[in-house]
Design a protein around this motif. Sequence first.
Motif: not given
Length: 426
Positions: A27-35
């Motif tokens: 599973i790849d994640c991109s564009g998660a942003g900031t908490a």
Amino acid sequence: MADFTATVYQNEFLPDGGTDVHAIVTIDCSGAGTAGQTGSGAAGEIIIIDTSGSMGQSAMAAAKEAAQAALAEIVDGTYFAVISGNGAAFLAYPLVQSGPAMVPMDDGTRREAAEAISRLRSGGGTEISTWLDMAGVLFTSVPEVVQRHAILLTDGENNEPGPVLDEAIARATGFYQCDCRGVGVDWKVEEIRRIAQALLGTVDIIPSPEQMAAEFEAMMRQSMSRGVASANLRVWTPQGAQILFVRQVSPTVEDLTNRRTVVNDLTGDYPTGAWSDESRDYHVAVRLAAKAVGQEQLAARVQLAIGDEVKTQGLVKAKWSDDSEQTTRIDPQVAHYTGQTELAQAIQEGLAAKAAGNEELATTKLGRAVQLAKETGNEEATSKLRKVVDVEDEDAGTVRLKKTVEKADEMALDTASTKTTRVRKQ
């Protein structure tokens, strides 16, 4: 908006009578942003500092410096608090008597918290259950905080019966995540690993106090990069199928099998915690009823879900064949992570045997670990193993226990045992 993709690695061919299907799902994640900045709710951070008497002057000074370094990495607007922990838990900051026990980070609260940390003193025993419970109370006091994360530092063995700590861990499980660090060599790896694994965090040793600040800074920076507050690995299997196990196998080995929550009769969710821009690998094993040669079946549907929304999915398939060239091939990803999982177990069992005085079993287990580390290309494990054993034949796993070993080296090997490497690119 975070974007997830799923890739499945497997040999889908089963022999006549075959039942077990193994697959690695990346599973790849991109564009998660900031908490706390993605519109899905606020983020909260709690720094838990061991202030027991064993900390002493130098470790206490370094711990305060480390906590202040972590404060500097917390993004403005994030709710936060500081706990001082010894034989009980105390709210070091904010200094409130009632109502919300966490405050949003800004220049003023950061300065006040740093001043409160500077006033901490060491003394008393170590009862970590009280620290974990207070963190839960603090998070509960601010309902708008939906992404909950803590950093816990300790330097000594917990002064409580095991069941007391286990009950506190159970109360925190599923409510907040926690990264744990031990400074020096007087704490128990297995004890702190129990906390970290249950709370979907990491565990590591900080060999000397002067390394604390950089470690706290890195942990908090990593936490702030997790813009996806929570996600589940959702696994569907057909009627009559049995899930043998679901494991995260990269970046660390974490068995999620018993963490399943039911979605429906055929589907279960497994917690993965918060996400940053990253890639994780999961090993899913399913047992099917055997079918005739030539038949095929969907063995599992593996999804990444945020709440009720499915973000991506991968399909695990099964095809029965009488072609031995097809059915005997082991997918390189599956083979690699099977070895990495065995490596973690061999290291932990070998060190436990060594501690118990069973040198024969320790030598066998750590020799197997050396062999597996070589086979899977885990250079970090190889390097740490060589500080504990003298290697005579790496390929055969022939080793001798070193006569003298630094305790910090054994603990570093233990804490790193679950860290994995990915398949080498050909």
